[in-house]
Design a protein around this motif. Structure first.
Motif, PDB file in Angstrom:
ATOM      1  N   ASP A  25      -6.398   7.181  -0.247  1.00 33.51           N
ATOM      2  CA  ASP A  25      -6.370   5.828  -0.821  1.00 33.51           C
ATOM      3  C   ASP A  25      -7.181   5.718  -2.119  1.00 33.51           C
ATOM      4  O   ASP A  25      -8.270   6.284  -2.224  1.00 33.51           O
ATOM      5  CB  ASP A  25      -6.915   4.832   0.217  1.00 33.51           C
ATOM      6  CG  ASP A  25      -5.991   4.744   1.416  1.00 33.51           C
ATOM      7  OD1 ASP A  25      -4.863   5.277   1.343  1.00 33.51           O
ATOM      8  OD2 ASP A  25      -6.399   4.133   2.416  1.00 33.51           O
ATOM      9  N   HIS A  80       1.268   4.699  -2.527  1.00 32.31           N
ATOM     10  CA  HIS A  80       1.284   6.141  -2.209  1.00 32.31           C
ATOM     11  C   HIS A  80       2.560   6.797  -2.757  1.00 32.31           C
ATOM     12  O   HIS A  80       2.516   7.871  -3.350  1.00 32.31           O
ATOM     13  CB  HIS A  80       1.243   6.346  -0.697  1.00 32.31           C
ATOM     14  CG  HIS A  80      -0.138   6.296  -0.118  1.00 32.31           C
ATOM     15  ND1 HIS A  80      -1.158   7.112  -0.558  1.00 32.31           N
ATOM     16  CD2 HIS A  80      -0.672   5.540   0.880  1.00 32.31           C
ATOM     17  CE1 HIS A  80      -2.260   6.856   0.152  1.00 32.31           C
ATOM     18  NE2 HIS A  80      -1.985   5.902   1.022  1.00 32.31           N
ATOM     19  N   HIS A  90       0.819  -1.216   0.000  1.00 35.96           N
ATOM     20  CA  HIS A  90       0.000   0.000   0.000  1.00 35.96           C
ATOM     21  C   HIS A  90       0.861   1.277   0.000  1.00 35.96           C
ATOM     22  O   HIS A  90       0.569   2.242  -0.721  1.00 35.96           O
ATOM     23  CB  HIS A  90      -0.914  -0.035   1.234  1.00 35.96           C
ATOM     24  CG  HIS A  90      -1.807   1.149   1.374  1.00 35.96           C
ATOM     25  ND1 HIS A  90      -2.988   1.268   0.689  1.00 35.96           N
ATOM     26  CD2 HIS A  90      -1.689   2.279   2.110  1.00 35.96           C
ATOM     27  CE1 HIS A  90      -3.561   2.412   1.012  1.00 35.96           C
ATOM     28  NE2 HIS A  90      -2.791   3.054   1.870  1.00 35.96           N
TER      29      HIS A  90
HETATM   30 ZN    ZN Z   1      -3.138   5.047   2.437  1.00 35.54          ZN
END
Ligand code: ZN
Ligand code: KG4
Length: 357
Positions: free
Chosen positions: A311, A119, A115
């Motif tokens: 996100d 980013h 994850h």
């Molecule tokens: Zn995040």
């Protein structure tokens, strides 16, 4: 190469189709997102079980929407990517199960993505993409890190928070001020009405000589200040102006530390490019102060597009594409799948053994 990416690590269901052209340039063909913020608001924070169930409801309609908007068919896909971790186990399982089931049904390879790498690489989808090497300031709800980035998968940690993350500092201070969840945008909005110099709040570890952060003391200082204001105000409580001043002062304290440490990281590494990623990267004061400081020193600051700060599925599809293009990952035929709720970025190439959900 066409990649369909799924993000479901926390409270947003994100799906996107990214295409990597022959020059290695990534293009976002379509993305769709469902934020669970309204659902969790009643509880003051994310309820993991509700998050998982909502991801299940949203993921397939969002995937259909993305394919339709990109005018693509499932058969056109080359790779299916998903967030493998870190995040909430049950929530992660929805994205990984969907991606692996699709991969199996279509006979397409799948790739689990970190994850935070999503980013980190998200500014490569912006109109002003960075080039390697650069310093990255990763500021999300769970992480605050400064990293030296020499290429895809080549990440060296320069400093990180020893307690709360910057996003957590925003969220917890916002909660003390009685603002809704998520606190960051709410506190930032209230701060626009206030005086950032009204309260002298601590700037933890500002002069520590390291690139580490500490934000846990800040929320205690916010609480103490609030109590004093309440005691002085009597039955009506602190004035709207006093609350706005406290919000502005809190934001100013967080932003000053993030800006100064980022500049120190650039100086120490001898690099001239900074990439800001993660939800707190959407903060306007942070962007304004970084831009001013950078302009003065002839440095460059790159941000993801505003809607790709928090996100989303696009960053996951992009990270998968860039890892494959750089030869840092080999997509696998879909088989048994796992998720890694706790997965440090430092262990990106040596994932810990499968963790129980
Ligand atoms: Zn995040
Ligand atoms: O990256 P993200 O969407 O999720 C994680 O991976 O954690 O970051 C969410 C965090 C939350 O703490 C939220 O309050 C914060 O980013 N955030 C902001 C702003 N927008 C989101 N903080 C300050 N100002 C904002 N405008």
């Amino acid at each position: 190469m066409r990649i369909l990416g799924f993000e479901s690590s926390c409270d947003e269901t994100g799906v996107a189709l990214v295409e990597l052209d022959a020059h290695g340039q990534a293009h976002l063909r379509a993305d769709a997102l469902h934020s669970q913020i309204a659902m969790h608001r009643a509880y003051g924070g994310v309820v993991p079980e509700l998050a998982s169930r909502d991801h299940i409801r949203r993921v397939l309609p969002l995937a259909r929407e993305v394919l339709q908007r990109a005018e693509a068919r499932l058969a056109d896909l080359d790779l299916i990517a998903y967030t493998r971790g870190p995040g909430l186990a049950g929530a992660l399982l929805v994205g990984s199960a969907t991606a692996c089931a699709l991969g199996l049904a279509l006979g397409k390879p799948v790739l689990g993505v970190h994850h935070l790498e999503g980013h980190l690489l998200s500014p490569f989808l912006s109109a002003d993409p960075p080039s390697f090497p650069f310093v990255a300031l990763l500021v999300s709800g769970g992480h605050t890190q400064l990293m030296r980035i020499d290429g895809v998968g080549d990440y060296a940690l320069l400093g990180e928070t020893i307690d709360d993350a910057a996003g957590e500092a925003f969220d917890k201070s916002a909660k003390l001020l009685g603002l809704g969840y998520p606190g960051g945008p709410a506190l930032a909005a209230l701060a626009t009405q206030g005086d950032p110099a009204a309260f002298a709040l601590p700037r933890p570890l500002l002069h520590s000589g390291t690139l580490d952060f500490s934000f846990a003391g800040l929320k205690t200082a916010v609480l103490t200040t609030l109590r004093k204001l309440e005691a002085a105000a009597g039955a009506d409580g602190p004035s709207a102006q006093a609350r706005a001043d406290l919000a502005a002062s809190t934001q100013a304290a967080i932003v000053e530390v993030l800006v100064k440490k980022s500049l120190a990281a650039l100086k120490a590494s001898g690099l001239r490019r900074l990439v800001v990623a993660g939800g707190v990267g959407a903060n306007r004061r942070l962007r304004a102060e970084l831009d001013t400081a950078a302009a003065r020193r002839g440095l460059r600051v790159h941000y993801p597009e505003l809607h790709l700060c928090t996100d989303n599925g696009a960053m996951i599809a992009l990270a998968a594409a860039m890892r494959v293009a750089a030869g840092r990952a080999r997509p696998q035929p879909a088989g048994a799948f796992d998720v890694l709720p706790r997965w440090p970025l430092a262990a990106i190439d040596t994932p810990p053994a499968a963790q129980a959900a």
